[in-house]
Design an enzyme around this catalytic site. Structure first.
Site, PDB file in Angstrom:
ATOM      1  N   GLN A 214       0.866  -1.182   0.000  1.00  0.00           N
ATOM      2  CA  GLN A 214       0.000   0.000   0.000  1.00  0.00           C
ATOM      3  C   GLN A 214       0.901   1.229   0.000  1.00  0.00           C
ATOM      4  O   GLN A 214       1.345   1.693   1.054  1.00  0.00           O
ATOM      5  CB  GLN A 214      -0.906  -0.011   1.233  1.00  0.00           C
ATOM      6  CG  GLN A 214      -1.740  -1.272   1.387  1.00  0.00           C
ATOM      7  CD  GLN A 214      -2.845  -1.371   0.366  1.00  0.00           C
ATOM      8  OE1 GLN A 214      -3.696  -0.486   0.240  1.00  0.00           O
ATOM      9  NE2 GLN A 214      -2.851  -2.464  -0.397  1.00  0.00           N
ATOM     10  N   GLY A 255     -11.984   2.939   2.966  1.00  0.00           N
ATOM     11  CA  GLY A 255     -10.959   2.023   2.504  1.00  0.00           C
ATOM     12  C   GLY A 255      -9.977   2.648   1.536  1.00  0.00           C
ATOM     13  O   GLY A 255     -10.102   3.807   1.124  1.00  0.00           O
ATOM     14  N   HIS A 256      -8.993   1.850   1.133  1.00  0.00           N
ATOM     15  CA  HIS A 256      -7.934   2.355   0.248  1.00  0.00           C
ATOM     16  C   HIS A 256      -8.490   2.697  -1.136  1.00  0.00           C
ATOM     17  O   HIS A 256      -9.436   2.096  -1.629  1.00  0.00           O
ATOM     18  CB  HIS A 256      -6.785   1.357   0.147  1.00  0.00           C
ATOM     19  CG  HIS A 256      -7.154   0.009  -0.399  1.00  0.00           C
ATOM     20  ND1 HIS A 256      -6.352  -1.083  -0.240  1.00  0.00           N
ATOM     21  CD2 HIS A 256      -8.225  -0.432  -1.087  1.00  0.00           C
ATOM     22  CE1 HIS A 256      -6.912  -2.130  -0.818  1.00  0.00           C
ATOM     23  NE2 HIS A 256      -8.046  -1.752  -1.341  1.00  0.00           N
ATOM     24  N   ASN A 257      -7.920   3.720  -1.728  1.00  0.00           N
ATOM     25  CA  ASN A 257      -8.253   4.196  -3.080  1.00  0.00           C
ATOM     26  C   ASN A 257      -9.639   4.822  -3.177  1.00  0.00           C
ATOM     27  O   ASN A 257     -10.112   5.105  -4.279  1.00  0.00           O
ATOM     28  CB  ASN A 257      -8.160   3.070  -4.123  1.00  0.00           C
ATOM     29  CG  ASN A 257      -6.795   2.413  -4.174  1.00  0.00           C
ATOM     30  OD1 ASN A 257      -5.795   3.021  -3.809  1.00  0.00           O
ATOM     31  ND2 ASN A 257      -6.759   1.173  -4.611  1.00  0.00           N
ATOM     32  N   SER A 275     -11.712   1.472  -3.309  1.00  0.00           N
ATOM     33  CA  SER A 275     -11.966   1.994  -4.652  1.00  0.00           C
ATOM     34  C   SER A 275     -13.403   2.451  -4.880  1.00  0.00           C
ATOM     35  O   SER A 275     -13.855   2.553  -6.025  1.00  0.00           O
ATOM     36  CB  SER A 275     -11.572   0.960  -5.721  1.00  0.00           C
ATOM     37  OG  SER A 275     -10.200   0.652  -5.617  1.00  0.00           O
TER      38      SER A 275
END
Length: 356
Positions: A214, A255-257, A275
């Protein structure tokens, strides 16, 4: 227990001041000099308190209130007690918030828990960190190598600012926060206990559960507010982005992105998988969960407790689990209620038949 004053006691506003501030009306010119020193709900207000009403639910409380003045919709005037100063306005609650903010300006932005306005002993600041003028750092805070903090910002007790983090001017970082791999704009408020910029949740399935690197960051634009206990993961190979003036409630997971647009509102305990994209002006009710790679279009709204598995078109309201367009969701709820009622009647009829 005696009531403690956690905020400075306001000097007060006259009814005339309130009219100028809110645009409300007053038909009793003899009472324009009446001093309002606090705000309170209808049932608790006293002669020097301001209150408000805009719902029929509180009409009975209006009839017996001891408040000094009340912001209200015009239709409630006939139900008010004679001693009450009536302040009719089209938006009573908005006007009430304007007055409340004027009386308690210090409540709008967290301040130093140690009541200092400089760098307190007991804080730890790396020699390579750069701090602007007028910065407050409470005891126990840690500011890492090459971090930059803009002028007028507050870093509360035990907050941790990681290496190379950039925080703009007039920000407030609450007690116990940790901020890593993050760029923060100006006038951002991050409430206590937030975790921002830690690893996203990424693994390749299999016997070894291989971890996915990450290496992105978190970018938080100007005028964002993030509630206590919220976590925002840094991106994997892209950035996690929070748009200008977005408000995120307590205990949310981003969350990530994830990309969140401008002026979004996200209520408590909502979870955004990796995402996800929220376009500008999106509103999420409490406990909304959104599956990965889903997009909520500009101005979209999702009802509390919903689970979103597919894209929501711009300007539409969805709800349910799985979420679907509002009218379809409501029709299905009505149909389910009818089926349940029919089933109950059939069961009762069967029971009577068995007894006979």
């Amino acid at each position: 227990m005696g009531k403690r004053r956690f905020f400075d006691r306001p000097a007060g506003l006259t009814v005339a001041n309130i009219i100028l501030l809110t645009g409300a009306e007053c038909h009793d010119a003899a009472r324009l000099s009446h001093l309002i020193t606090d705000v309170a709900p209808l049932e608790l207000a006293g002669p020097n308190d301001l209150t408000f009403i805009e719902s029929n639910k509180y009409a009975d409380a209006l009839a017996t209130t001891r408040a000094g003045a009340c912001l209200m919709l015009q239709r409630f005037e006939s139900r008010a007690p004679n001693a009450l100063i009536l302040l009719p306005t089209e938006q009573p609650y908005r006007a009430f918030v304007d007055v409340h903010s004027e009386l308690y300006p210090q409540s709008l932005r967290p301040t130093s828990l140690y009541e200092t306005n400089n760098i307190a002993q007991g804080s730890t600041i790396h020699p390579t960190a750069r701090l602007g003028s007028g910065i407050t750092v409470d005891p126990g805070a840690v500011i890492g190598p090459r971090a930059e903090i803009g002028a007028g910002s507050i870093i509360a007790a035990t907050a941790v600012i990681g290496p190379d983090v950039l925080i703009g001017r007039d920000c407030t970082i609450g007690a116990g926060c940790s901020i890593m791999h993050t760029l923060v704009g100006e006038r951002v408020v991050i409430h206590p206990g937030c975790r921002i910029g830690q690893d996203g949740f990424g693994y390749i399935a299999g016997a070894t559960q291989q971890k996915v690197p990450q290496t992105g960051q978190v970018i938080i634009h100007n005028d964002v507010e993030i509630g206590a206990g919220t976590t925002i993961d840094r991106g994997g190979i892209r950035d996690t982005i929070i748009g200008e003036a977005t408000k995120i409630d307590n205990l949310c997971q981003v969350g990530h992105n994830v990309v969140i647009g401008r002026h979004c509102v996200i209520a408590a305990q909502s979870g955004l998988s990796g995402s996800v994209t929220l376009e500008d002006f999106v509103v999420l009710g409490g406990r909304v969960s959104i599956a990965s790679h889903v997009t909520i279009g500009r101005g979209g709204r999702v009802a509390g407790g919903s689970g979103v598995m597919s894209d929501v078109p711009p300007g539409k309201t969805w709800g349910g689990y799985p979420a679907r367009p509002r009218m379809q969701w409501m029709r299905q709820l009505v149909a389910l209620a009818r089926l349940t009622k029919s089933g109950d009647k059939a069961a009762a009829h069967s029971t009577l038949s068995d007894k006979s």
